[in-house]
Design a protein around this motif. Sequence first.
Motif, mmCIF file in Angstrom:
data_model
loop_
_atom_site.group_PDB
_atom_site.id
_atom_site.type_symbol
_atom_site.label_atom_id
_atom_site.label_comp_id
_atom_site.label_asym_id
_atom_site.label_seq_id
_atom_site.Cartn_x
_atom_site.Cartn_y
_atom_site.Cartn_z
ATOM 1 N N GLY A 138 -2.422 4.238 0.325
ATOM 2 C CA GLY A 138 -3.764 4.116 -0.232
ATOM 3 C C GLY A 138 -4.113 5.388 -0.984
ATOM 4 O O GLY A 138 -3.367 5.836 -1.845
ATOM 5 N N ASP A 139 -5.240 6.004 -0.620
ATOM 6 C CA ASP A 139 -5.654 7.225 -1.317
ATOM 7 C C ASP A 139 -5.104 8.490 -0.672
ATOM 8 O O ASP A 139 -5.378 9.605 -1.115
ATOM 9 N N LEU A 140 -4.313 8.319 0.394
ATOM 10 C CA LEU A 140 -3.716 9.468 1.074
ATOM 11 C C LEU A 140 -2.375 9.830 0.441
ATOM 12 O O LEU A 140 -1.517 8.963 0.241
ATOM 13 N N ILE B 49 7.853 -1.269 8.510
ATOM 14 C CA ILE B 49 6.789 -1.204 7.506
ATOM 15 C C ILE B 49 7.382 -1.386 6.114
ATOM 16 O O ILE B 49 8.341 -0.701 5.747
ATOM 17 N N GLN B 50 6.807 -2.274 5.337
ATOM 18 C CA GLN B 50 7.242 -2.454 3.959
ATOM 19 C C GLN B 50 6.716 -1.303 3.095
ATOM 20 O O GLN B 50 5.613 -0.796 3.328
ATOM 21 N N TYR B 51 7.510 -0.924 2.125
ATOM 22 C CA TYR B 51 7.106 0.174 1.251
ATOM 23 C C TYR B 51 7.800 0.024 -0.094
ATOM 24 O O TYR B 51 8.810 -0.667 -0.226
ATOM 25 N N GLU B 52 7.230 0.682 -1.076
ATOM 26 C CA GLU B 52 7.842 0.723 -2.401
ATOM 27 C C GLU B 52 8.523 2.073 -2.573
ATOM 28 O O GLU B 52 7.896 3.123 -2.374
ATOM 29 N N PHE B 53 9.802 2.050 -2.914
ATOM 30 C CA PHE B 53 10.522 3.300 -3.138
ATOM 31 C C PHE B 53 10.458 3.662 -4.611
ATOM 32 O O PHE B 53 10.857 2.876 -5.474
ATOM 33 N N VAL B 54 9.953 4.852 -4.899
ATOM 34 C CA VAL B 54 9.831 5.339 -6.270
ATOM 35 C C VAL B 54 10.865 6.448 -6.467
ATOM 36 O O VAL B 54 10.763 7.526 -5.866
ATOM 37 N N LEU B 55 11.866 6.192 -7.287
ATOM 38 C CA LEU B 55 12.949 7.153 -7.488
ATOM 39 C C LEU B 55 12.458 8.369 -8.258
ATOM 40 O O LEU B 55 11.850 8.257 -9.318
ATOM 41 N N ALA C 9 0.815 -1.214 0.000
ATOM 42 C CA ALA C 9 0.000 0.000 0.000
ATOM 43 C C ALA C 9 0.847 1.261 0.000
ATOM 44 O O ALA C 9 0.477 2.256 -0.622
ATOM 45 N N ILE C 10 1.991 1.257 0.673
ATOM 46 C CA ILE C 10 2.758 2.481 0.859
ATOM 47 C C ILE C 10 3.796 2.662 -0.238
ATOM 48 O O ILE C 10 4.576 1.762 -0.532
ATOM 49 N N LYS C 11 3.797 3.856 -0.819
ATOM 50 C CA LYS C 11 4.826 4.241 -1.782
ATOM 51 C C LYS C 11 5.525 5.482 -1.246
ATOM 52 O O LYS C 11 4.869 6.411 -0.764
ATOM 53 N N LEU C 12 6.847 5.494 -1.349
ATOM 54 C CA LEU C 12 7.609 6.669 -0.969
ATOM 55 C C LEU C 12 8.365 7.170 -2.196
ATOM 56 O O LEU C 12 9.207 6.462 -2.748
ATOM 57 N N HIS C 13 8.042 8.378 -2.613
ATOM 58 C CA HIS C 13 8.694 8.992 -3.757
ATOM 59 C C HIS C 13 9.851 9.849 -3.239
ATOM 60 O O HIS C 13 9.646 10.722 -2.375
ATOM 61 N N GLY C 14 11.057 9.615 -3.771
ATOM 62 C CA GLY C 14 12.174 10.399 -3.280
ATOM 63 C C GLY C 14 13.469 10.093 -3.991
ATOM 64 O O GLY C 14 13.489 9.444 -5.036
ATOM 65 N N HIS C 15 14.555 10.563 -3.377
ATOM 66 C CA HIS C 15 15.899 10.353 -3.922
ATOM 67 C C HIS C 15 16.843 10.088 -2.751
ATOM 68 O O HIS C 15 16.737 10.741 -1.702
ATOM 69 N N VAL D 66 12.423 7.363 5.526
ATOM 70 C CA VAL D 66 12.850 5.960 5.441
ATOM 71 C C VAL D 66 13.223 5.450 6.825
ATOM 72 O O VAL D 66 12.882 4.310 7.197
ATOM 73 N N ALA D 67 13.897 6.265 7.628
ATOM 74 C CA ALA D 67 14.255 5.857 8.991
ATOM 75 C C ALA D 67 13.011 5.555 9.811
ATOM 76 O O ALA D 67 12.975 4.587 10.583
ATOM 77 N N CYS D 68 11.985 6.363 9.645
ATOM 78 C CA CYS D 68 10.728 6.139 10.367
ATOM 79 C C CYS D 68 10.079 4.828 9.931
ATOM 80 O O CYS D 68 9.623 4.038 10.768
ATOM 81 N N LEU D 69 10.048 4.586 8.640
ATOM 82 C CA LEU D 69 9.466 3.343 8.122
ATOM 83 C C LEU D 69 10.247 2.130 8.624
ATOM 84 O O LEU D 69 9.658 1.106 8.981
ATOM 85 N N GLU D 70 11.567 2.249 8.674
ATOM 86 C CA GLU D 70 12.399 1.140 9.151
ATOM 87 C C GLU D 70 12.197 0.905 10.644
ATOM 88 O O GLU D 70 12.160 -0.234 11.101
#
Length: 223
Positions: free
Chosen positions: A60-62, A26-32, A2-8, A18-22
């Motif tokens: 999700g939708d947030l 929590i699993q997440y998809e990193f979008v470069l 559900a979670i995507k993180l857009h970043g570099h 990322v530190a907070c997610l770790e």
Amino acid sequence: MAIKLHGHPLSPPVKRVVACLEEKGIQYEFVLVDLFTGQQKKEPFVSLTPFGQVPVLEDGDLKLFESRAITQYIAHTYATKGTPLVPNDPKKMANVVVWIEVESQRFDVVASKLSFEILIQPKLGKTTDEGVVDQLQEKLAQILDVYESRLSQSKYLGGDEFSLADLHHSPIVNNLMGTKIKALFDARPKVSAWCVDILGRPAWQKVLQSMKFDWPANYSTSK
């Protein structure tokens, strides 16, 4: 997922999230988002944030931007997972919020400029302005004196438990540990021990592994 993180990987605010997610496991998809080609200022990314800056989190939708808002959302929404990063007690939470504000409004304002001047400017083919560095060092020393006093009263900034107030510092503190500015931290025993603590956390070590970044070859001379 559900979670995507857009970043570099170069971005300290992205590493903060990322530190907070770790910490939460929590699993997440990193979008470069390629900052070097200006992708952050183009569609489709600018439809996610009006300022064209990383990071952006989708759950999700947030859709959320601003790293500290994102970490607070994660900490509260996933409170029962991983490391508790915000206390339940209102008074304890108030102390954490105070030091979240201190990091944002005082520490980061100075320390991020130091990090940029010393670490990034040379990569851009520019000369570090030592006059600016000296002025910023003086300001940071005053801030760290306050931190030394605070950390003489509690193990962490927000209290006796690790919290977002500490986590938010990790990216820039980590950057400065590889520069002459480290001496400012080392000169203050409580601050020095705190730095070792927050940078030694397993979650932060995972950030360093997953967010490794190599500058493009000859980048400074190509711009």
